[in-house]
Design an enzyme around this catalytic site. Structure first.
Site, PDB file in Angstrom:
ATOM      1  N   THR A  70       7.177   8.861   9.593  1.00 18.38           N
ATOM      2  CA  THR A  70       7.588   9.243  10.946  1.00 18.38           C
ATOM      3  C   THR A  70       8.166  10.661  10.943  1.00 18.38           C
ATOM      4  O   THR A  70       7.788  11.497  11.775  1.00 18.38           O
ATOM      5  CB  THR A  70       8.627   8.237  11.497  1.00 18.38           C
ATOM      6  OG1 THR A  70       8.010   6.942  11.507  1.00 18.38           O
ATOM      7  CG2 THR A  70       9.082   8.604  12.885  1.00 18.38           C
ATOM      8  N   ASN A 151      -3.128   0.281  10.923  1.00 21.11           N
ATOM      9  CA  ASN A 151      -2.117  -0.714  10.559  1.00 21.11           C
ATOM     10  C   ASN A 151      -2.319  -2.061  11.235  1.00 21.11           C
ATOM     11  O   ASN A 151      -1.910  -3.099  10.724  1.00 21.11           O
ATOM     12  CB  ASN A 151      -0.722  -0.181  10.879  1.00 21.11           C
ATOM     13  CG  ASN A 151      -0.619   0.435  12.250  1.00 21.11           C
ATOM     14  OD1 ASN A 151      -1.358   1.363  12.583  1.00 21.11           O
ATOM     15  ND2 ASN A 151       0.280  -0.068  13.073  1.00 21.11           N
ATOM     16  N   GLN A 179      -1.215   3.511   5.500  1.00 17.92           N
ATOM     17  CA  GLN A 179      -1.753   2.196   5.151  1.00 17.92           C
ATOM     18  C   GLN A 179      -2.851   2.264   4.094  1.00 17.92           C
ATOM     19  O   GLN A 179      -3.334   1.234   3.644  1.00 17.92           O
ATOM     20  CB  GLN A 179      -2.282   1.481   6.419  1.00 17.92           C
ATOM     21  CG  GLN A 179      -1.215   1.151   7.439  1.00 17.92           C
ATOM     22  CD  GLN A 179      -0.224   0.089   6.964  1.00 17.92           C
ATOM     23  OE1 GLN A 179      -0.419  -0.596   5.951  1.00 17.92           O
ATOM     24  NE2 GLN A 179       0.877  -0.061   7.690  1.00 17.92           N
ATOM     25  N   SER A 198       4.512   6.729   3.768  1.00 19.31           N
ATOM     26  CA  SER A 198       5.831   6.135   3.533  1.00 19.31           C
ATOM     27  C   SER A 198       5.785   5.254   2.287  1.00 19.31           C
ATOM     28  O   SER A 198       4.876   4.428   2.142  1.00 19.31           O
ATOM     29  CB  SER A 198       6.212   5.217   4.708  1.00 19.31           C
ATOM     30  OG  SER A 198       6.764   5.943   5.758  1.00 19.31           O
ATOM     31  N   ALA A 199       6.796   5.395   1.420  1.00 21.13           N
ATOM     32  CA  ALA A 199       6.824   4.653   0.156  1.00 21.13           C
ATOM     33  C   ALA A 199       6.839   3.137   0.344  1.00 21.13           C
ATOM     34  O   ALA A 199       6.243   2.394  -0.437  1.00 21.13           O
ATOM     35  CB  ALA A 199       8.062   5.074  -0.635  1.00 21.13           C
ATOM     36  N   HIS A 200       7.534   2.667   1.398  1.00 20.59           N
ATOM     37  CA  HIS A 200       7.732   1.206   1.507  1.00 20.59           C
ATOM     38  C   HIS A 200       6.461   0.453   1.882  1.00 20.59           C
ATOM     39  O   HIS A 200       6.438  -0.775   1.891  1.00 20.59           O
ATOM     40  CB  HIS A 200       8.854   0.888   2.496  1.00 20.59           C
ATOM     41  CG  HIS A 200       8.512   1.127   3.938  1.00 20.59           C
ATOM     42  ND1 HIS A 200       8.162   0.096   4.778  1.00 20.59           N
ATOM     43  CD2 HIS A 200       8.464   2.250   4.676  1.00 20.59           C
ATOM     44  CE1 HIS A 200       7.926   0.594   5.992  1.00 20.59           C
ATOM     45  NE2 HIS A 200       8.095   1.905   5.951  1.00 20.59           N
ATOM     46  N   THR A 236      19.692  16.725   1.762  1.00 19.12           N
ATOM     47  CA  THR A 236      19.790  16.412   0.330  1.00 19.12           C
ATOM     48  C   THR A 236      18.677  15.451  -0.080  1.00 19.12           C
ATOM     49  O   THR A 236      18.461  14.430   0.564  1.00 19.12           O
ATOM     50  CB  THR A 236      21.172  15.787   0.031  1.00 19.12           C
ATOM     51  OG1 THR A 236      22.160  16.725   0.469  1.00 19.12           O
ATOM     52  CG2 THR A 236      21.346  15.501  -1.451  1.00 19.12           C
ATOM     53  N   CYS A 324       6.813  -2.146  14.496  1.00 17.86           N
ATOM     54  CA  CYS A 324       7.607  -1.293  15.372  1.00 17.86           C
ATOM     55  C   CYS A 324       7.304  -1.583  16.835  1.00 17.86           C
ATOM     56  O   CYS A 324       8.072  -1.231  17.714  1.00 17.86           O
ATOM     57  CB  CYS A 324       7.319   0.158  15.081  1.00 17.86           C
ATOM     58  SG  CYS A 324       5.588   0.497  15.220  1.00 17.86           S
TER      59      CYS A 324
END
Ligand code: PLP
Length: 381
Positions: A70, A151, A179, A198-200, A236, A324
């Site tokens: 995102t 997705n 995806q 996205s990693a997840h 960071t 979402c």
């Protein structure tokens, strides 16, 4: 508990968990600090960039770590809005995830041209070239947005052809690989355009993602904030999360993605079994090439929330569509783009498996769907 909602998020892969814990102990310092321990974290951060360059392709310097797809999508669309001519048009696939659609609408509004799809939701590359990329048409675009895999339906898009056509026409290109990565081979994804993920979604931790920059994106420098990520993204860096993301993707690439054909067979067997168990059910985008893990089913009766709740009681976690979107009112925009009306969209159940899902889990889900059908069929007690 058979978990069939991997497109919403995946469990943390064992190797990612191990790497994350070790990095929290050994490499938790701020990579921007001036001491030696911090410098070591910075070196490891740049080594993680090299890892992604090896897995996906291109130069390590093009990889920027973000909090997820995102944020990465917002960075690209904001950058296009800042740097493309004020009257530039962009072409967008209408079945994109909201993390792409929302910033596209916010930054480009009526300067968006919606790409043509076939009845299964696959983009028409010839139409894209003819109407938007080649020649002096009034709808010629400066940039194109297309996801690698959907997705909700699992439909695979011809992203390689699209990236090549954009390159030839001198248009920018953004590929949402959220995806695709971890499910299918990552090499070369998105061509030389922008890539986000996205990693997840592939066994990494939540809150970490990546943006691969296109070569022409030097101007992304200047993002407001600290000068981290070589000036492309302030804030960071989460080195333990980034290291775990790299471990999860490497694990999928080395040990999992080549199992695709076998897993595709399990998904097809499930589709046949559900077809027999629940007469009248339809697989959304049945004729298209789709991810081995994803099936969107248009049930012949009863709202999807009833299916989800009753399958949940039996120990199966499935979804009504993208996670979402489930909290929001209104039908799925993906299903609307495929021509489903609101009543049909409310009967769509999404099933998305993971690498640890077994053939027996798929069979058990089909059997559970047969039981639920008997309970929610109109006229049943
Ligand atoms: N793109 C696609 C295709 C997705 O499925 C998702 C998540 O559902 C995203 C982007 C957004 O990912 P995140 O919420 O991790 O930023």
């Amino acid at each position: 508990m058979p978990y069939f909602d991997h497109n919403a998020t995946t469990p943390l892969a064992a190797v990612a968990r191990e790497v994350w814990l070790r990095a929290q102990d050994e490499a938790w310092q701020n990579p921007s600090s001036p001491h030696r321990a911090a410098a070591q974290v910075k070196i490891r951060l740049d080594a993680a960039r090299e890892k992604f360059a090896i897995l996906l392709g291109d130069d390590a310097g093009r990889y920027v770590f973000t909090s997820g797809a995102t944020e990465a999508a917002n960075l690209v669309l904001a950058w296009w809005a800042r740097t493309l001519p004020a009257d530039a048009l962009i072409a967008v696939n209408p079945t994109e995830h909201p993390c792409v659609l929302e910033p596209a609408r916010a930054f480009f509004g009526d300067r968006i041209r919606w790409l043509a799809l076939d009845s299964t939701g696959v983009l028409d590359v010839a139409a894209l070239k003819k109407c938007h990329l080649i020649g002096d048409t009034k709808d010629r675009v400066a940039a194109v947005v297309v996801m690698a895999a959907n997705n909700e339906t699992g439909v695979l898009q011809p992203w390689a052809e699209i990236a090549a056509a954009c390159r030839e026409a001198g248009a920018a290109c953004l590929c949402d690989a959220s995806q695709w990565l971890g499910k299918l081979p990552a090499g070369g994804i998105g061509g030389d355009g922008f890539v986000i993920a996205s990693a997840h979604k592939f066994g990494g931790p939540k809150g970490v993602g990546l943006l691969k920059l296109a070569p022409q994106s030097e101007g992304l420098r200047g993002q407001l904030g600290g000068g981290q990520e070589h000036g492309h993204r302030g804030g960071t860096e989460d080195f333990p999360g980034i290291a775990a993301m790299g471990a999860a993707l490497a694990d999928a690439e080395q040990k999992k993605v080549f199992l695709e054909t076998e897993r595709l067979g399990w998904r097809e067997e499930f589709e046949r079994a559900v077809g027999l168990a629940v007469p009248g059910v339809r697989v959304v985008a049945a004729g298209a090439d789709r991810l081995w893990n994803t099936v969107a089913l248009l049930m012949p009766f009863a709202e999807n929330t009833r299916w989800v709740a009753r399958l949940d009681k039996r120990g199966f976690q499935v979804s009504t569509g993208s996670a979402c979107a489930t909290g929001k009112a209104g039908p799925s925009r993906v299903l609307a783009a495929l021509g489903f009306d609101a009543a049909e969209a409310k009967r769509v159940v999404r099933v998305s498996a993971g690498w640890e899902t077994t053939a027996a889990d798929w069979r058990a889900l089909a059997a559970a769907m047969a039981e639920v059908a008997a309970e929610v069929r109109p006229g049943s007690a």
